[in-house]
Design a protein around this motif. Structure first.
Motif, PDB file in Angstrom:
ATOM      1  N   ILE A  15     -50.266 -11.862  12.612  1.00  0.00           N
ATOM      2  CA  ILE A  15     -49.568 -13.128  12.378  1.00  0.00           C
ATOM      3  C   ILE A  15     -48.104 -12.958  12.762  1.00  0.00           C
ATOM      4  CG2 ILE A  15     -48.848 -14.837  10.649  1.00  0.00           C
ATOM      5  CD1 ILE A  15     -51.233 -13.934   8.944  1.00  0.00           C
ATOM      6  N   VAL A  16     -47.553 -13.972  13.433  1.00  0.00           N
ATOM      7  CA  VAL A  16     -46.119 -14.034  13.692  1.00  0.00           C
ATOM      8  C   VAL A  16     -45.639 -15.344  13.090  1.00  0.00           C
ATOM      9  CG1 VAL A  16     -44.300 -14.135  15.429  1.00  0.00           C
ATOM     10  CG2 VAL A  16     -46.293 -12.658  15.799  1.00  0.00           C
ATOM     11  N   LEU A  17     -44.752 -15.252  12.113  1.00  0.00           N
ATOM     12  CA  LEU A  17     -44.166 -16.420  11.461  1.00  0.00           C
ATOM     13  C   LEU A  17     -42.759 -16.595  12.017  1.00  0.00           C
ATOM     14  CD1 LEU A  17     -43.895 -18.624   9.285  1.00  0.00           C
ATOM     15  CD2 LEU A  17     -43.287 -16.820   7.680  1.00  0.00           C
ATOM     16  N   VAL A  18     -42.507 -17.756  12.617  1.00  0.00           N
ATOM     17  CA  VAL A  18     -41.216 -17.979  13.267  1.00  0.00           C
ATOM     18  C   VAL A  18     -40.782 -19.426  13.110  1.00  0.00           C
ATOM     19  CG1 VAL A  18     -42.290 -18.426  15.513  1.00  0.00           C
ATOM     20  CG2 VAL A  18     -39.916 -17.648  15.425  1.00  0.00           C
ATOM     21  N   LYS A  19     -39.493 -19.625  12.982  1.00  0.00           N
ATOM     22  CA  LYS A  19     -38.940 -20.976  12.956  1.00  0.00           C
ATOM     23  C   LYS A  19     -38.858 -21.511  14.377  1.00  0.00           C
ATOM     24  CE  LYS A  19     -35.013 -20.817  11.164  1.00  0.00           C
ATOM     25  NZ  LYS A  19     -33.726 -20.869  10.523  1.00  0.00           N
ATOM     26  N   HIS A  75     -49.818  -7.756  -1.645  1.00  0.00           N
ATOM     27  CA  HIS A  75     -51.096  -8.064  -1.002  1.00  0.00           C
ATOM     28  C   HIS A  75     -51.308  -7.141   0.188  1.00  0.00           C
ATOM     29  CE1 HIS A  75     -51.817 -11.582  -3.468  1.00  0.00           C
ATOM     30  NE2 HIS A  75     -50.517 -11.759  -3.435  1.00  0.00           N
ATOM     31  N   PRO A  76     -52.496  -7.164   0.735  1.00  0.00           N
ATOM     32  CA  PRO A  76     -52.787  -6.265   1.864  1.00  0.00           C
ATOM     33  C   PRO A  76     -52.082  -6.708   3.146  1.00  0.00           C
ATOM     34  CG  PRO A  76     -54.660  -7.692   1.442  1.00  0.00           C
ATOM     35  CD  PRO A  76     -53.654  -7.970   0.362  1.00  0.00           C
ATOM     36  N   VAL A  77     -50.757  -6.555   3.132  1.00  0.00           N
ATOM     37  CA  VAL A  77     -49.935  -7.015   4.242  1.00  0.00           C
ATOM     38  C   VAL A  77     -48.909  -5.947   4.592  1.00  0.00           C
ATOM     39  CG1 VAL A  77     -48.234  -8.750   4.949  1.00  0.00           C
ATOM     40  CG2 VAL A  77     -50.164  -9.430   3.547  1.00  0.00           C
ATOM     41  N   HIS A  78     -48.737  -5.720   5.869  1.00  0.00           N
ATOM     42  CA  HIS A  78     -47.639  -4.876   6.340  1.00  0.00           C
ATOM     43  C   HIS A  78     -46.711  -5.807   7.097  1.00  0.00           C
ATOM     44  CE1 HIS A  78     -45.494  -1.397   7.807  1.00  0.00           C
ATOM     45  NE2 HIS A  78     -45.500  -1.973   8.989  1.00  0.00           N
ATOM     46  N   ALA A  79     -45.549  -6.089   6.518  1.00  0.00           N
ATOM     47  CA  ALA A  79     -44.620  -7.061   7.096  1.00  0.00           C
ATOM     48  C   ALA A  79     -43.461  -6.366   7.782  1.00  0.00           C
ATOM     49  CB  ALA A  79     -44.102  -7.997   6.016  1.00  0.00           C
ATOM     50  N   ILE A  80     -43.130  -6.886   8.954  1.00  0.00           N
ATOM     51  CA  ILE A  80     -41.935  -6.487   9.694  1.00  0.00           C
ATOM     52  C   ILE A  80     -41.036  -7.713   9.727  1.00  0.00           C
ATOM     53  CG2 ILE A  80     -41.035  -5.760  11.949  1.00  0.00           C
ATOM     54  CD1 ILE A  80     -42.771  -3.620  10.639  1.00  0.00           C
ATOM     55  N   ALA A  88     -53.157  -7.013   6.898  1.00  0.00           N
ATOM     56  CA  ALA A  88     -52.697  -7.804   8.032  1.00  0.00           C
ATOM     57  C   ALA A  88     -51.294  -7.344   8.394  1.00  0.00           C
ATOM     58  CB  ALA A  88     -52.683  -9.282   7.670  1.00  0.00           C
ATOM     59  N   ARG A  89     -51.013  -7.304   9.682  1.00  0.00           N
ATOM     60  CA  ARG A  89     -49.656  -6.983  10.149  1.00  0.00           C
ATOM     61  C   ARG A  89     -48.982  -8.292  10.502  1.00  0.00           C
ATOM     62  NH1 ARG A  89     -48.390  -3.418  14.103  1.00  0.00           N
ATOM     63  NH2 ARG A  89     -46.518  -3.068  12.918  1.00  0.00           N
ATOM     64  N   VAL A  90     -47.827  -8.528   9.896  1.00  0.00           N
ATOM     65  CA  VAL A  90     -47.127  -9.797  10.027  1.00  0.00           C
ATOM     66  C   VAL A  90     -45.702  -9.548  10.502  1.00  0.00           C
ATOM     67  CG1 VAL A  90     -46.406 -11.892   8.812  1.00  0.00           C
ATOM     68  CG2 VAL A  90     -48.492 -10.713   8.112  1.00  0.00           C
ATOM     69  N   LEU A  91     -45.291 -10.298  11.517  1.00  0.00           N
ATOM     70  CA  LEU A  91     -43.898 -10.292  11.977  1.00  0.00           C
ATOM     71  C   LEU A  91     -43.274 -11.591  11.503  1.00  0.00           C
ATOM     72  CD1 LEU A  91     -41.550  -9.120  13.660  1.00  0.00           C
ATOM     73  CD2 LEU A  91     -42.547 -10.273  15.656  1.00  0.00           C
TER      74      LEU A  91
END
Length: 127
Positions: A52-56, A27-32, A5-8
């Motif tokens: 996925i985009v994780l943001v406050k 884990h199978p994650v590519h995080a930016i 998964a690509r995650v920002l």
């Protein structure tokens, strides 16, 4: 072929980035990691491959997590947004349907890992 998964992850504090970075490499994650809303907008405009985009909800540069959720919905409609907020969905009724609200306490290694693993199963990418 490698699945991931690509995650920002957008947070001006290094604490969340430092907490999640080791987990994302396990884990199978590519995080930016972006430190503010403007940087996140630039990533979203340049790269439509985020799962996925994780943001406050509140960011220091005037761009809000709500604005980013709408930007993601417009530019990457298949992506999921995780909005870190202490408010509930009825108070944030203008959010796009691809947005999940989690409290800051819920944003932890296990929650992110579970979401990343779920998204990785949905999208296969070539490495």
């Amino acid at each position: 072929m490698k699945e991931y998964a690509r995650v920002l992850i957008v947070d001006e504090h290094t604490t969340l980035r430092e907490l999640l970075q080791p987990r994302c490499t396990e884990h199978p994650v590519h995080a930016i990691f972006a430190e503010d809303g403007l940087s996140a907008q630039a990533w979203i405009a340049a790269d439509d491959g985020f799962d996925i985009v994780l943001v406050k909800e509140l960011l220091p540069d005037g761009v809000t997590g709500r604005e980013l959720a709408h930007t993601v919905a417009k530019n990457i409609p298949e992506a999921r947004v995780i909005l870190a907020s202490e408010r509930q969905r009825p108070q944030l009724s203008d959010l796009p349907p691809n947005t999940v609200i989690m409290s800051n306490a819920q944003i932890n290694n296990k929650a992110i890992t579970a979401l990343c693993n779920q998204e990785a199963g949905l999208r296969k990418r070539m490495s």
